[in-house]
Scaffold this motif. Sequence first.
Motif, PDB file in Angstrom:
ATOM      1  N   TRP A 129       0.796  -1.217   0.000  1.00  0.00           N
ATOM      2  CA  TRP A 129       0.000   0.000   0.000  1.00  0.00           C
ATOM      3  C   TRP A 129       0.837   1.280   0.000  1.00  0.00           C
ATOM      4  N   GLU A 130       0.138   2.415  -0.112  1.00  0.00           N
ATOM      5  CA  GLU A 130       0.777   3.702  -0.382  1.00  0.00           C
ATOM      6  C   GLU A 130       1.816   4.113   0.661  1.00  0.00           C
ATOM      7  N   PHE A 131       1.476   3.969   1.943  1.00  0.00           N
ATOM      8  CA  PHE A 131       2.343   4.515   2.968  1.00  0.00           C
ATOM      9  C   PHE A 131       3.584   3.658   3.168  1.00  0.00           C
ATOM     10  N   ALA A 132       3.450   2.332   3.096  1.00  0.00           N
ATOM     11  CA  ALA A 132       4.624   1.465   3.228  1.00  0.00           C
ATOM     12  C   ALA A 132       5.592   1.701   2.072  1.00  0.00           C
ATOM     13  N   LYS A 133       5.073   1.794   0.865  1.00  0.00           N
ATOM     14  CA  LYS A 133       5.924   2.028  -0.298  1.00  0.00           C
ATOM     15  C   LYS A 133       6.541   3.428  -0.247  1.00  0.00           C
ATOM     16  N   GLY A 134       5.775   4.392   0.243  1.00  0.00           N
ATOM     17  CA  GLY A 134       6.309   5.749   0.368  1.00  0.00           C
ATOM     18  C   GLY A 134       7.438   5.832   1.382  1.00  0.00           C
ATOM     19  N   LEU A 135       7.288   5.123   2.505  1.00  0.00           N
ATOM     20  CA  LEU A 135       8.331   5.115   3.526  1.00  0.00           C
ATOM     21  C   LEU A 135       9.581   4.409   3.002  1.00  0.00           C
ATOM     22  N   GLN A 136       9.404   3.347   2.235  1.00  0.00           N
ATOM     23  CA  GLN A 136      10.558   2.695   1.628  1.00  0.00           C
ATOM     24  C   GLN A 136      11.288   3.646   0.682  1.00  0.00           C
ATOM     25  N   LEU A 137      10.541   4.400  -0.101  1.00  0.00           N
ATOM     26  CA  LEU A 137      11.130   5.378  -1.008  1.00  0.00           C
ATOM     27  C   LEU A 137      11.986   6.386  -0.239  1.00  0.00           C
ATOM     28  N   LEU A 138      11.439   6.932   0.832  1.00  0.00           N
ATOM     29  CA  LEU A 138      12.179   7.906   1.642  1.00  0.00           C
ATOM     30  C   LEU A 138      13.478   7.308   2.174  1.00  0.00           C
ATOM     31  N   GLU A 139      13.401   6.124   2.725  1.00  0.00           N
ATOM     32  CA  GLU A 139      14.529   5.566   3.455  1.00  0.00           C
ATOM     33  C   GLU A 139      15.588   4.944   2.556  1.00  0.00           C
ATOM     34  N   GLU A 140      15.217   4.602   1.318  1.00  0.00           N
ATOM     35  CA  GLU A 140      16.186   3.964   0.432  1.00  0.00           C
ATOM     36  C   GLU A 140      16.689   4.871  -0.676  1.00  0.00           C
ATOM     37  N   ASP A 141      15.961   5.927  -1.004  1.00  0.00           N
ATOM     38  CA  ASP A 141      16.435   6.893  -2.000  1.00  0.00           C
ATOM     39  C   ASP A 141      15.871   8.270  -1.677  1.00  0.00           C
ATOM     40  N   PRO A 142      16.446   8.931  -0.668  1.00  0.00           N
ATOM     41  CA  PRO A 142      15.917  10.237  -0.235  1.00  0.00           C
ATOM     42  C   PRO A 142      15.899  11.277  -1.346  1.00  0.00           C
ATOM     43  N   GLU A 143      16.817  11.180  -2.311  1.00  0.00           N
ATOM     44  CA  GLU A 143      16.850  12.174  -3.384  1.00  0.00           C
ATOM     45  C   GLU A 143      15.624  12.057  -4.281  1.00  0.00           C
ATOM     46  N   VAL A 144      15.270  10.823  -4.635  1.00  0.00           N
ATOM     47  CA  VAL A 144      14.065  10.631  -5.442  1.00  0.00           C
ATOM     48  C   VAL A 144      12.830  11.003  -4.627  1.00  0.00           C
ATOM     49  N   TYR A 145      12.836  10.673  -3.337  1.00  0.00           N
ATOM     50  CA  TYR A 145      11.710  11.047  -2.467  1.00  0.00           C
ATOM     51  C   TYR A 145      11.523  12.562  -2.466  1.00  0.00           C
ATOM     52  N   ALA A 146      12.620  13.310  -2.323  1.00  0.00           N
ATOM     53  CA  ALA A 146      12.524  14.775  -2.285  1.00  0.00           C
ATOM     54  C   ALA A 146      11.994  15.337  -3.599  1.00  0.00           C
ATOM     55  N   ALA A 147      12.313  14.674  -4.704  1.00  0.00           N
ATOM     56  CA  ALA A 147      11.847  15.151  -6.008  1.00  0.00           C
ATOM     57  C   ALA A 147      10.405  14.761  -6.288  1.00  0.00           C
ATOM     58  N   THR A 148       9.837  13.858  -5.493  1.00  0.00           N
ATOM     59  CA  THR A 148       8.455  13.411  -5.680  1.00  0.00           C
ATOM     60  C   THR A 148       7.504  14.472  -5.130  1.00  0.00           C
ATOM     61  N   GLU A 149       6.803  15.138  -6.035  1.00  0.00           N
ATOM     62  CA  GLU A 149       5.847  16.175  -5.611  1.00  0.00           C
ATOM     63  C   GLU A 149       4.437  15.612  -5.455  1.00  0.00           C
ATOM     64  N   HIS A 150       4.149  14.544  -6.173  1.00  0.00           N
ATOM     65  CA  HIS A 150       2.881  13.834  -5.989  1.00  0.00           C
ATOM     66  C   HIS A 150       3.170  12.342  -5.969  1.00  0.00           C
ATOM     67  N   TRP A 151       2.568  11.638  -5.003  1.00  0.00           N
ATOM     68  CA  TRP A 151       2.657  10.179  -4.889  1.00  0.00           C
ATOM     69  C   TRP A 151       1.316   9.656  -5.372  1.00  0.00           C
ATOM     70  N   VAL A 152       1.256   9.206  -6.625  1.00  0.00           N
ATOM     71  CA  VAL A 152      -0.001   9.069  -7.353  1.00  0.00           C
ATOM     72  C   VAL A 152      -0.316   7.603  -7.632  1.00  0.00           C
ATOM     73  N   GLU A 153      -1.526   7.190  -7.292  1.00  0.00           N
ATOM     74  CA  GLU A 153      -2.007   5.893  -7.746  1.00  0.00           C
ATOM     75  C   GLU A 153      -2.085   5.908  -9.277  1.00  0.00           C
ATOM     76  N   ALA A 154      -1.640   4.808  -9.900  1.00  0.00           N
ATOM     77  CA  ALA A 154      -1.703   4.723 -11.352  1.00  0.00           C
ATOM     78  C   ALA A 154      -3.133   4.903 -11.859  1.00  0.00           C
ATOM     79  N   ALA A 155      -4.113   4.477 -11.057  1.00  0.00           N
ATOM     80  CA  ALA A 155      -5.522   4.663 -11.432  1.00  0.00           C
ATOM     81  C   ALA A 155      -5.844   6.135 -11.640  1.00  0.00           C
ATOM     82  N   ASP A 156      -5.204   6.996 -10.856  1.00  0.00           N
ATOM     83  CA  ASP A 156      -5.444   8.437 -10.976  1.00  0.00           C
ATOM     84  C   ASP A 156      -4.502   9.076 -11.991  1.00  0.00           C
ATOM     85  N   TRP A 157      -3.305   8.495 -12.130  1.00  0.00           N
ATOM     86  CA  TRP A 157      -2.353   9.054 -13.090  1.00  0.00           C
ATOM     87  C   TRP A 157      -2.879   8.923 -14.514  1.00  0.00           C
TER      88      TRP A 157
END
Length: 586
Positions: free
Chosen positions: A166-194
């Motif tokens: 789910w969204e929050f677990a994957k988002g936390l993994q993003l932060l902790e494993e690639d903070p640079e990509v996390y910082a560049a992420t302005e929207h964390w978007v479900e593909a259904a909405d993208w």
Amino acid sequence: MADTTAAPDAHVVGVDFGTLSGRAVVVRVSDGAELGTATHDYTHAVVDRTLPVGGAKLPADWALQVPSDYVDVLKQAVPRALAASGVDPASVIGIGTDFTACTMVPTTADGTPLNELEQFADRPHAYVKLWRHHAAQGQADRINELARDRGESWLPRYGGLISSEWEFAKGLQLLEEDPEVYAATEHWVEAADWIVWQLSGRYVRNACTAGYKGILQDGEYPSAEFLAALNPDFADFAETKVVHEIGALGDAAGTLTAEAAGWTGLPEGIAVAVGNVDAHVTAPAAKATQPGQMVAIMGTSTCHVMNGAELAEVPGMCGVVDGGITEGFYGYEAGQSGVGDIFAWYVRNQVPQSAVDAAEAAGTSVHQYLTDLAYEQPVGAHGLVALDWHSGNRSVLVDHELSGVIVGQTLGTAPEDGYRALLEATAFGTRRIVEAFNDSGVPVTEFIAAGGLLKNRHLMQTYSDVLRMPISTIRSEQGPALGSAIHAAVAAGAYPDTRVASDAMGSLDRASYTPDPAAADAYDALYAEYLLLHDWFGRGGNDVMHRLKAISREARGGSRAPVAEPEAPAASAGSAAADTAAEVTA
């Protein structure tokens, strides 16, 4: 009630984005007749070994995708479905879409996926994390532990456990494993909405995924205080990367842009429905808009969705959301992470060449060949029982660290024996889910099957026997796409709500399969053994599966994704399997 009286030949388009391909269907608004379909396979399929740019190797449990593959479905499948239907594109009044969930796209403010930026093209975390990306299990474990310790009110709405998908677990993994990509992420978007964003030019979060996968309950996400306790840099995740306008199911997110009209061949300005999830959107296609009607969408995985009149806590449910399926009811979700995927894995890896040659000589698929042999013997003759956890357990244990088991193999065990044991294991897993709902005061009164695995009649009869219930079947071979088309008709104003539209456009054959009493009795004995193994391996009796996963990760060099200095460039090594929903056709 509808514009269909003024425009009797009005049409809508539904597009179903699956795990390996996208399917489009052109549907007549007045009666739901499906007039033309087309499928487009994703170029990169599932990226689970190496990245398509730079060739970086991925650790175990990773599953990524390339978002441009989704746009290609709009450019390829929709025009071909239109051509196949023979309808005048000017008669199309709306388009609706559905997606696998939880499938997450990190984007810039304007919706550009980060993997499309040159500086991030070789970074795994810049890509789409597919629903079956399970590498965030450690983060999910921490979310669950902290939520239990704090008594967070939203946790029981998800059966007491948040999934690594789910969204929050994957988002936390993003932060902790690639903070640079996390910082560049302005929207964390479900593909259904993208994909709706690409069609309409507007970003609207759909109420379904926001509630089931984004922990939106009673209008609120997990608090900043809670998120900060997970990681101080995660405190504003919900506020800055997740929070956005919520669209109700069946509403219009916007209208088709000129660019998207050029891609699809559809008229600019038609209604674009709010996004939805492939499983949930299938319910109206199967005329399942009332409480107690459980719909199982059976393909590579199985998702179980059902309306309920009351709010209840069901152990291991994937979520309950007010209006999550049909307005006016609580929508419940459960699921099995691997079904058709397991059958395909077995055929690819566990079947000898002699069986492959025999199937070819018989002019049939290996799946058909094994099924025919397996069902020549009575229930239990193979002496096996299996656990259907090759991709973890989504319900009722919500533990993706679990793994598959086949007990009882001997030197006399034949390939068809193991195959049938796996078919039966998925039926046992579904029975465990149904029992959890019944025991929690959310009775399952009708079981409806949809998806590609309907083609396996022996499998469907097994489910009926194991469940001791009749099984109704959706008539459409494109249930999610039809459901999306139904939502498009509502978004375009042709019907006042999805229940009315479902009555007019849905299709269902009731009690297509009924249980055989003798087979049901025999399956009860096997199910009792399944439950013993289920609780022994899944509820702490023996944590060997978790220990083996840990040993495997350590041997492979840990769970972190590589982000620098890849080896020589290599072609994408996504899943080579065909879409098993269509492949298992016995």
